[in-house]
Design a protein around this motif. Structure first.
Motif, PDB file in Angstrom:
ATOM      1  N   TYR A 146       0.822  -1.211   0.000  1.00 35.37           N
ATOM      2  CA  TYR A 146       0.000   0.000   0.000  1.00 35.37           C
ATOM      3  C   TYR A 146       0.857   1.262   0.000  1.00 35.37           C
ATOM      4  N   CYS A 147       1.967   1.256   0.735  1.00 36.01           N
ATOM      5  CA  CYS A 147       2.807   2.462   0.794  1.00 36.01           C
ATOM      6  C   CYS A 147       3.429   2.769  -0.567  1.00 36.01           C
ATOM      7  N   VAL A 148       3.698   1.758  -1.374  1.00 36.54           N
ATOM      8  CA  VAL A 148       4.214   1.977  -2.730  1.00 36.54           C
ATOM      9  C   VAL A 148       3.084   2.488  -3.621  1.00 36.54           C
ATOM     10  N   GLN A 149       1.922   1.873  -3.520  1.00 34.46           N
ATOM     11  CA  GLN A 149       0.760   2.293  -4.311  1.00 34.46           C
ATOM     12  C   GLN A 149       0.402   3.748  -4.016  1.00 34.46           C
ATOM     13  N   GLU A 150       0.517   4.125  -2.775  1.00 33.37           N
ATOM     14  CA  GLU A 150       0.204   5.485  -2.342  1.00 33.37           C
ATOM     15  C   GLU A 150       1.138   6.508  -3.005  1.00 33.37           C
ATOM     16  N   ILE A 151       2.380   6.113  -3.228  1.00 33.85           N
ATOM     17  CA  ILE A 151       3.341   6.990  -3.893  1.00 33.85           C
ATOM     18  C   ILE A 151       3.104   7.006  -5.399  1.00 33.85           C
ATOM     19  N   ILE A 152       2.843   5.848  -5.984  1.00 34.22           N
ATOM     20  CA  ILE A 152       2.720   5.726  -7.439  1.00 34.22           C
ATOM     21  C   ILE A 152       1.488   6.455  -7.985  1.00 34.22           C
ATOM     22  N   ASP A 153       0.372   6.416  -7.283  1.00 30.06           N
ATOM     23  CA  ASP A 153      -0.868   7.007  -7.797  1.00 30.06           C
ATOM     24  C   ASP A 153      -0.715   8.473  -8.235  1.00 30.06           C
ATOM     25  N   PRO A 154      -0.134   9.359  -7.397  1.00 29.59           N
ATOM     26  CA  PRO A 154       0.053  10.739  -7.875  1.00 29.59           C
ATOM     27  C   PRO A 154       1.027  10.834  -9.052  1.00 29.59           C
ATOM     28  N   TYR A 155       2.028   9.952  -9.087  1.00 28.53           N
ATOM     29  CA  TYR A 155       2.966   9.938 -10.208  1.00 28.53           C
ATOM     30  C   TYR A 155       2.234   9.629 -11.511  1.00 28.53           C
ATOM     31  N   ILE A 156       1.320   8.673 -11.449  1.00 25.87           N
ATOM     32  CA  ILE A 156       0.535   8.300 -12.639  1.00 25.87           C
ATOM     33  C   ILE A 156      -0.277   9.499 -13.120  1.00 25.87           C
ATOM     34  N   GLU A 157      -0.874  10.227 -12.188  1.00 27.09           N
ATOM     35  CA  GLU A 157      -1.640  11.424 -12.566  1.00 27.09           C
ATOM     36  C   GLU A 157      -0.749  12.453 -13.247  1.00 27.09           C
ATOM     37  N   ASP A 158       0.466  12.632 -12.725  1.00 27.97           N
ATOM     38  CA  ASP A 158       1.407  13.568 -13.347  1.00 27.97           C
ATOM     39  C   ASP A 158       1.796  13.100 -14.749  1.00 27.97           C
ATOM     40  N   ILE A 159       2.006  11.809 -14.920  1.00 30.04           N
ATOM     41  CA  ILE A 159       2.327  11.274 -16.249  1.00 30.04           C
ATOM     42  C   ILE A 159       1.175  11.532 -17.209  1.00 30.04           C
ATOM     43  N   ARG A 160      -0.040  11.298 -16.756  1.00 29.51           N
ATOM     44  CA  ARG A 160      -1.212  11.558 -17.603  1.00 29.51           C
ATOM     45  C   ARG A 160      -1.264  13.028 -18.019  1.00 29.51           C
ATOM     46  N   THR A 161      -0.963  13.924 -17.087  1.00 27.30           N
ATOM     47  CA  THR A 161      -0.969  15.357 -17.379  1.00 27.30           C
ATOM     48  C   THR A 161       0.081  15.707 -18.423  1.00 27.30           C
ATOM     49  N   ILE A 162       1.285  15.183 -18.254  1.00 25.00           N
ATOM     50  CA  ILE A 162       2.354  15.438 -19.228  1.00 25.00           C
ATOM     51  C   ILE A 162       1.954  14.907 -20.602  1.00 25.00           C
ATOM     52  N   PHE A 163       1.438  13.698 -20.644  1.00 21.97           N
ATOM     53  CA  PHE A 163       1.007  13.120 -21.923  1.00 21.97           C
ATOM     54  C   PHE A 163      -0.049  14.003 -22.588  1.00 21.97           C
ATOM     55  N   SER A 164      -0.996  14.457 -21.807  1.00 19.82           N
ATOM     56  CA  SER A 164      -2.060  15.300 -22.340  1.00 19.82           C
ATOM     57  C   SER A 164      -1.497  16.609 -22.895  1.00 19.82           C
ATOM     58  N   GLU A 165      -0.592  17.232 -22.146  1.00 18.16           N
ATOM     59  CA  GLU A 165       0.024  18.484 -22.598  1.00 18.16           C
ATOM     60  C   GLU A 165       0.788  18.297 -23.904  1.00 18.16           C
ATOM     61  N   LEU A 166       1.395  17.135 -24.087  1.00 23.33           N
ATOM     62  CA  LEU A 166       2.179  16.857 -25.284  1.00 23.33           C
ATOM     63  C   LEU A 166       1.361  16.178 -26.382  1.00 23.33           C
ATOM     64  N   GLN A 167       0.065  16.053 -26.156  1.00 20.93           N
ATOM     65  CA  GLN A 167      -0.888  15.472 -27.100  1.00 20.93           C
ATOM     66  C   GLN A 167      -0.614  14.009 -27.395  1.00 20.93           C
ATOM     67  N   PHE A 168      -0.180  13.281 -26.372  1.00 21.40           N
ATOM     68  CA  PHE A 168      -0.109  11.833 -26.441  1.00 21.40           C
ATOM     69  C   PHE A 168      -1.410  11.307 -25.853  1.00 21.40           C
ATOM     70  N   ASN A 169      -2.056  10.405 -26.549  1.00 17.04           N
ATOM     71  CA  ASN A 169      -3.350   9.896 -26.113  1.00 17.04           C
ATOM     72  C   ASN A 169      -3.210   8.481 -25.584  1.00 17.04           C
ATOM     73  N   TYR A 170      -2.398   8.340 -24.546  1.00 17.75           N
ATOM     74  CA  TYR A 170      -2.199   7.043 -23.923  1.00 17.75           C
ATOM     75  C   TYR A 170      -3.061   6.951 -22.671  1.00 17.75           C
ATOM     76  N   ASP A 171      -3.777   5.835 -22.566  1.00 16.44           N
ATOM     77  CA  ASP A 171      -4.516   5.539 -21.353  1.00 16.44           C
ATOM     78  C   ASP A 171      -3.553   4.779 -20.445  1.00 16.44           C
ATOM     79  N   VAL A 172      -3.117   5.422 -19.379  1.00 19.04           N
ATOM     80  CA  VAL A 172      -2.127   4.843 -18.477  1.00 19.04           C
ATOM     81  C   VAL A 172      -2.836   4.253 -17.277  1.00 19.04           C
ATOM     82  N   ARG A 173      -2.524   2.960 -17.014  1.00 18.58           N
ATOM     83  CA  ARG A 173      -3.103   2.283 -15.854  1.00 18.58           C
ATOM     84  C   ARG A 173      -2.017   1.506 -15.160  1.00 18.58           C
TER      85      ARG A 173
END
Length: 173
Positions: A146-173
């Motif tokens: 859980y402590c790793v998952q807790e760290i990774i979740d915000p990182y995933i959101e940041d990756i999604r934001t970067i992808f969106s800004e750069l117009q990459f349409n990847y669904d990251v899970r």
């Protein structure tokens, strides 16, 4: 021959559930034969993501790796593509960590940063080698503390934001 159970399971899922026409495990680029496309956009992704994780979280995603090293050392555990007529309809690129004791990449910070690097490098490969800037990028593990998952979740959101800004349409899970 060693059978990777996670990769085998996801290969079957892509083939039978997602109905991918082409499925391969342990995909690696043919660095001697393939030219990397979209180098400027990929370099921009690397710079932008590297800076974000360095400034926001205090770690260097890529350490001392260059763009070329990242691309040449890439491996996607399971990749699948489905087609409609002559066009790619859907792409799945999956990294699998099937460790008996949970996600076993060292401490929680090291594990989290490695997941980030794997996800971003997968996007770089899809865009650089296949010229595909859309699809599904999945990091799969049956067990993560859980402590790793807790760290990774915000990182995933940041990756999604970067992808969106750069117009990459990847669904990251």
């Amino acid at each position: 021959m060693k059978i990777e159970i996670g990769e085998s399971l996801l290969l079957s899922w892509l083939r039978h559930v997602k109905k991918c026409h082409l499925v391969q495990t342990n995909w690696k680029p043919s660095v001697a034969a393939w030219r990397i496309k979209n180098e400027n956009e990929i370099t921009n992704l690397m710079n932008k993501s590297g800076e974000l994780f360095r400034s926001k979280y205090g770690f260097d995603v890529y350490k001392k790796n260059t763009f070329t090293q990242l691309m040449q050392q890439a491996e996607i555990d399971v990749i699948g593509m489905s087609f409609s007529q002559a066009n790619i309809q859907d792409v799945f690129a999956i990294d699998v960590a099937f460790h008996e004791g949970g996600l076993n990449y060292g401490g929680k910070e090291e594990a989290s940063s490695r997941v980030v690097k794997k996800i971003i490098r997968t996007a770089m490969c899809l865009y650089g080698y296949f010229d595909i800037n859309r699809g599904n990028i999945i990091f799969a593990t049956p067990k993560a503390n859980y402590c790793v998952q807790e760290i990774i979740d915000p990182y995933i959101e940041d990756i999604r934001t970067i992808f969106s800004e750069l117009q990459f349409n990847y669904d990251v899970r």
